[in-house]
Design a protein around this motif. Structure first.
Motif, PDB file in Angstrom:
ATOM      1  N   ALA A 204       0.858  -1.190   0.000  1.00  9.95           N
ATOM      2  CA  ALA A 204       0.000   0.000   0.000  1.00  9.95           C
ATOM      3  C   ALA A 204       0.890   1.234   0.000  1.00  9.95           C
ATOM      4  CB  ALA A 204      -0.908   0.008   1.224  1.00  9.95           C
ATOM      5  N   GLU A 205       0.583   2.186  -0.875  1.00  8.62           N
ATOM      6  CA  GLU A 205       1.422   3.377  -1.037  1.00  8.62           C
ATOM      7  C   GLU A 205       0.561   4.620  -1.233  1.00  8.62           C
ATOM      8  OE1 GLU A 205       5.164   2.207  -3.687  1.00  8.62           O
ATOM      9  OE2 GLU A 205       3.290   1.408  -4.508  1.00  8.62           O
ATOM     10  N   PRO A 206       1.140   5.800  -0.988  1.00 15.72           N
ATOM     11  CA  PRO A 206       0.400   7.043  -1.223  1.00 15.72           C
ATOM     12  C   PRO A 206       0.405   7.447  -2.698  1.00 15.72           C
ATOM     13  CG  PRO A 206       2.545   7.533  -0.278  1.00 15.72           C
ATOM     14  CD  PRO A 206       2.433   6.035  -0.330  1.00 15.72           C
ATOM     15  N   GLU A 207      -0.650   8.097  -3.104  1.00 11.99           N
ATOM     16  CA  GLU A 207      -0.789   8.609  -4.460  1.00 11.99           C
ATOM     17  C   GLU A 207       0.391   9.513  -4.803  1.00 11.99           C
ATOM     18  OE1 GLU A 207      -4.986   9.736  -6.326  1.00 11.99           O
ATOM     19  OE2 GLU A 207      -4.162  11.361  -5.114  1.00 11.99           O
ATOM     20  N   GLY A 208       0.946   9.332  -5.994  1.00 13.15           N
ATOM     21  CA  GLY A 208       2.090  10.136  -6.411  1.00 13.15           C
ATOM     22  C   GLY A 208       3.431   9.546  -6.017  1.00 13.15           C
ATOM     23  N   PHE A 209       3.394   8.571  -5.112  1.00 12.50           N
ATOM     24  CA  PHE A 209       4.612   7.892  -4.659  1.00 12.50           C
ATOM     25  C   PHE A 209       4.390   6.381  -4.676  1.00 12.50           C
ATOM     26  CE2 PHE A 209       4.596  12.144  -3.001  1.00 12.50           C
ATOM     27  CZ  PHE A 209       5.887  12.589  -3.226  1.00 12.50           C
ATOM     28  N   ASP A 210       3.714   5.927  -5.737  1.00 14.20           N
ATOM     29  CA  ASP A 210       3.304   4.520  -5.871  1.00 14.20           C
ATOM     30  C   ASP A 210       4.268   3.760  -6.772  1.00 14.20           C
ATOM     31  OD1 ASP A 210       2.573   6.020  -8.086  1.00 14.20           O
ATOM     32  OD2 ASP A 210       0.693   4.950  -8.418  1.00 14.20           O
ATOM     33  N   ASP A 211       5.560   3.943  -6.530  1.00 16.51           N
ATOM     34  CA  ASP A 211       6.578   3.330  -7.389  1.00 16.51           C
ATOM     35  C   ASP A 211       6.512   1.811  -7.385  1.00 16.51           C
ATOM     36  OD1 ASP A 211       9.051   2.829  -5.078  1.00 16.51           O
ATOM     37  OD2 ASP A 211       7.546   4.352  -4.700  1.00 16.51           O
ATOM     38  N   VAL A 212       6.192   1.205  -6.229  1.00 17.68           N
ATOM     39  CA  VAL A 212       6.126  -0.258  -6.166  1.00 17.68           C
ATOM     40  C   VAL A 212       4.922  -0.767  -6.957  1.00 17.68           C
ATOM     41  CG1 VAL A 212       5.848  -2.244  -4.638  1.00 17.68           C
ATOM     42  CG2 VAL A 212       7.385  -0.388  -3.993  1.00 17.68           C
ATOM     43  N   ALA A 213       3.769  -0.113  -6.800  1.00 16.26           N
ATOM     44  CA  ALA A 213       2.578  -0.519  -7.550  1.00 16.26           C
ATOM     45  C   ALA A 213       2.833  -0.428  -9.052  1.00 16.26           C
ATOM     46  CB  ALA A 213       1.382   0.349  -7.156  1.00 16.26           C
ATOM     47  N   ARG A 214       3.461   0.659  -9.482  1.00 17.93           N
ATOM     48  CA  ARG A 214       3.754   0.821 -10.906  1.00 17.93           C
ATOM     49  C   ARG A 214       4.817  -0.166 -11.367  1.00 17.93           C
ATOM     50  NH1 ARG A 214       6.237   5.212 -11.711  1.00 17.93           N
ATOM     51  NH2 ARG A 214       6.307   6.127  -9.627  1.00 17.93           N
ATOM     52  N   SER A 215       5.778  -0.454 -10.519  1.00 11.85           N
ATOM     53  CA  SER A 215       6.809  -1.434 -10.869  1.00 11.85           C
ATOM     54  C   SER A 215       6.189  -2.817 -11.071  1.00 11.85           C
ATOM     55  CB  SER A 215       7.875  -1.493  -9.767  1.00 11.85           C
ATOM     56  OG  SER A 215       8.551  -0.259  -9.628  1.00 11.85           O
TER      57      SER A 215
END
Length: 322
Positions: A204-215
């Protein structure tokens, strides 16, 4: 890092780290539409799970090396964990912290014996500062997430989740983990792979800092465009770690992304329904369970509240959402 290292870290942490429980509230269950089990690492020593990795890493050092002191860089939770672990081991610590870190975290790090060196996270490199201090003063660098013994220490949280889930008869569930560089996420994933393979970790990550989700979507490391500017400071990192990313890619399900307002609302619910204090980044997983329920399957969901080191003004802002 592997399950053997995690089990070894658990033995070294015995009697030093707190064994946090799984908490539940019927009110949270109603919001989420399923049973919500909360792992409150905000109750851990120094107010976050970071103490586990810090103590595990320091306790694994050769005594002569440890006696020379350690250096770490952190926005606050790893800082406090390393400072406290160093003091428990009778050694010194130097902590490189961003100048915009919450005042409480800076003050606590100093109170725990850490020598704080402030830097500008937009114009300076904490890695370069840490390396310079390490070389100049003979200090051992304790990285916040991309180090095997640190990941092993965080993995002990996963061992406890596996044990408590089994005690409650939970064999399949998503385990949502507040995720920055991925130390806690990868450590828990490795522990669950061994002891509870029916439980799947989701970052779970904050919007704009979702590097893991995008990865996870792209199949390769993605970097955030910004390095600061979110209240979830504890989990704002540039990109997944080189060591954590392969584990996350292999073992984790899709990422969940939350907004600042959703993190604040989850903080309020954690206090109102469970009587625990969460910081914004530490509430990201709970926020995801409460507001991204359509992206989660099953009758149970397990979430980490990974830290509770929040300034009074920010906590008041959260409570105002009730």
């Amino acid at each position: 890092m592997n399950i053997t290292m995690i089990r070894a870290a658990a033995l070294r942490l015995e009697g030093h780290a707190l064994r946090t429980p799984l908490l539940r509230s019927p009110f949270l269950d109603d919001i989420a539409g399923r049973r919500v089990w909360v792992k409150p690492e905000c109750l851990q020593h120094t107010g976050s799970f970071k103490f586990r990795g810090a103590y595990a890493a320091l306790s694994a050092l050769e005594p002569d090396l440890r006696a020379q002191g350690v250096v770490a860089f952190s926005s606050g939770n790893h800082a406090q964990g390393v400072a406290h672990a160093a003091r428990l081991h009778g050694t010194t610590s130097v902590i490189v912290m961003p100048s915009d870190a919450p005042a409480l975290k800076v003050a606590n790090t100093r109170a725990l014996g850490g020598e704080v060196v402030l830097y500008d996270r937009d114009t300076e490199s904490r890695e370069e500062i840490g390396a310079r201090l390490s070389n100049a003063r003979g200090l051992t660098l304790i990285k916040p997430y991309d180090a095997p013994e640190v990941i092993a220490g965080q993995g002990t949280c996963g061992l406890e989740i596996a044990q408590d889930a089994a005690a409650h008869g939970i064999t399949t569930a998503d385990v949502i983990v507040c995720c920055g560089g991925g130390g806690l996420t990868s450590g828990i994933a490795l522990a669950l792979e061994a002891d509870a393979p029916g439980l799947r970790v989701r970052p779970a990550e904050p919007e704009g800092f979702d590097d893991v989700a995008r990865s996870l979507v792209m199949g390769e490391i993605q970097r955030n465009a910004r390095t600061s500017g979110n209240i979830c400071d504890a989990i704002v990192t540039p990109q997944p770690g080189d060591l954590t990313w392969p584990v996350i890619k292999r073992l984790c399900g899709p990422g969940l992304v939350i907004t600042e307002d959703e993190a604040l609302a989850a903080m309020a619910q954690a206090w109102n329904r469970l009587k625990i204090v969460a910081e914004p980044g530490g509430a990201a997983a709970l926020a995801a369970a409460l507001v991204r329920k359509d992206e989660i399957e099953g009758d149970d969901v397990i979430v980490t509240v990974s830290g509770g080191n929040v300034d009074p003004a920010m906590f008041a802002r959260a409570l105002a959402t009730l």
